[in-house]
Each structure stands twice: as structure tokens, then as C-alpha cells.
Design a protein around this motif. Structure first.
Motif: not given
Length: 290
Positions: A251-275
Motif C-alpha cells: 500500500l502506497y499511502t500518499i499523505h495529502r494526496g488526492g484522487h490522482t495518479v502519482p507522476g509528472a503530470s498534475s490532475a485538476p486541482a478539484l480532485i486533490g493534489r497529485t504527488s
């Protein structure tokens, strides 16, 4: 991602339906490459999910795999949640058959090795991967579930095939505004928007559940990963369940992360932070030994 990667639109027939997907990478008969099946989130298509993630999974094709971005039915997958009400569920779409057909297409001439098929799913696609892990576990060599957790037993409809252990990796943000890291039930607005309901387990309970399915009863080990980008407020933590002779669960827990897929590209801020502290394709490569 490298511009030399080939992306082609393809289709298979499932019953009387034509199902589509985008294939990234090429293989000749007999190459026996790994196959990565990518299941998108609600309201997306395979191509939209590829753009949404900045093509993060294309890196797996650059390393020699075939990556198939599958298209759901009208933007969704017929997952195993009892209270799903979106079109794929109401029409009882055969997404298990779709998965089998895509695998068979490339296994027939050994372009892929059918013993090295991996499923990656995000959100509703993650729920689809959970269904596959229960109903057709022998199809998969491993599963990655992102921003999705196990439905509670009363909310889970998947039939139970004979259990087959497999490595499972989970990725979830603690500040996911759509699928709570702590589990429970979505609020009324989200249930209405996504046409789903029912209760789900927490990310940590989901990880323990898959570990126990693999016969792992020992306590996990948790490690805080080093920060790669100081300005990124997210932090990643890996909890791994291991036992001799059993496939691992992480389990990779992303503290303060949103409904997103970690990587170089950021998802819309509406669904939380992208790690940006790690690249999802990199940890898939490492965890499954691709």
C-alpha cells in the motif's frame, strides 16, 4: 514519453458488441511480452485516461511491455459494487469477457506471454480490477488498484472463483475527496454524481484483506519514502505485507494526496493534489519485476 512509441486503435468482439482500446507498443508473433491492461476512471475513455495521467503508463511500453488502454461502456466499468447504477451495470456489460478477449487477441500468436498479464485500474477502473482479482484471478499475474478500496461485504457482488494468490499494489491519497482513504460511504452529492452507493473499506483494511488472501498473517513494514521534490507538499509511505512463499501486497499511502495518479503530470486541482514524489510506472516496474 518517447515519440517513437506506437499507439494504435483496436477492437475486439464480445458477444454482439464491438469493444475498443488503444494499444501502446508493438510486438511480433513469438515476442511473448508482458501485457498491461489499463482501466480508466468514471467518465473517461482509455485515451482520456492516458491524457489525464500524462501518459504515465506509456513508460511500461517503452520498457518492452504492451500497454492496452481499454474503453469502458459509456465511460464506466461494470464493477462489483451492489449499489452501482451507471449504464455499464444497468446494461450488465460483459467487461470480464472484454478482458478475456483482449488477452486472447495477443496471446494467440504469443505476442504477449499470457502468464504475465497485469491489470491497472483507477477509481471505477480500480473497482473493475478488484472484480477481476476475485472472479478471474488466474488471468492476472498482478493487480494495481489506484484510488479505490474494497466494497464492504454487503456491497460486494463479485462471484468467487477458486482463490489464486497474486501480488497486489494499492495507491491512495489521504485527502482523496471522492473515495475516502478511511473508507465509509460517499456523501449524497457524490453518490448522485457518480451513480454509486454503498459502503467501502479503508485503504489500510483493503491492503490487509488482500494480504490475508495471499496467506500473509504477519504484521507489515512501513517505510516513509524520501522526498524527491521539496516543493511538493505530498509525502509517500509504503506499507508492505510479506511472507515467505507468498506474493507481496503493498500500500502506497500518499499523505495529502488526492484522487490522482502519482507522476509528472498534475490532475485538476478539484480532485486533490497529485504527488510528484514518485512515478507510478516506476513502482509498478519495481514491484512486479517487469
Amino acid at each position: 514519453m518517447s515519440s517513437t512509441l506506437t499507439a494504435t486503435r483496436s477492437s475486439v468482439t464480445v458477444g454482439e458488441a464491438t469493444r475498443t482500446f488503444t494499444l501502446v507498443g508493438t510486438a511480433a508473433p513469438g515476442d511473448a511480452r508482458p501485457l498491461i491492461l489499463v482501466f480508466h476512471g468514471s467518465g473517461q475513455t482509455g485515451d482520456k485516461h492516458r491524457a489525464f495521467t500524462g501518459g504515465v503508463f506509456d513508460a511500461l511500453a517503452a520498457r518492452g511491455a504492451l500497454v492496452a488502454y481499454l474503453d469502458g461502456y459509456r465511460g464506466n466499468w461494470n464493477d462489483a459494487r451492489r449499489e452501482s447504477r451507471f449504464p455499464a451495470r444497468r446494461a450488465d456489460i460483459d467487461d470480464i469477457g472484454f478482458t478475456r478477449a483482449v488477452i486472447a487477441t495477443f496471446a494467440s500468436d504469443r505476442r504477449i506471454d499470457p502468464s504475465h498479464v497485469y491489470a491497472v485500474g483507477y477509481s471505477n477502473g480500480g473497482q473493475m480490477v478488484i472484480r477481476l482479482a476475485h472472479e478471474t484471478p488466474t488471468l492476472l499475474a498482478g493487480a494495481t488498484v489506484i484510488a479505490a478500496t474494497m466494497p464492504a461485504p454487503e456491497n460486494f457482488l463479485a462471484s468467487q472463483a477458486p482463490r489464486a494468490s497474486m501480488p497486489v499494489m494499492l495507491i491512495h491519497g489521504t485527502k482523496d475527496p471522492i473515495v475516502s482513504y478511511q473508507g465509509g460511504t460517499m456523501n449524497w452529492a457524490l453518490r448522485t454524481l457518480f451513480k454509486v452507493g454503498g459502503s467501502s473499506w479503508s485503504a489500510t483494511r483493503t491492503a490487509r484483506y488482500f494480504a490475508e488472501r495471499n496467506g500473509i498473517t504477519t504484521e507489515p513494514t512501513t517505510t516513509r519514502l524520501p522526498k524527491r521534490i521539496t516543493a511538493d507538499p505530498t509525502e509517500a509511505e509504503r506499507t508492505i505485507y510479506e511472507a515467505e512463499g507468498a506474493p507481496s501486497v503493498a500500500l502506497y499511502t500518499i499523505h495529502r494526496g488526492g484522487h490522482t495518479v502519482p507522476g509528472a503530470s498534475s490532475a485538476p486541482a478539484l480532485i486533490g493534489r497529485t504527488s510528484h514524489q514518485f512515478n507510478t510506472a516506476d513502482i509498478i516496474t519495481e514491484f512486479f519485476g517487469l
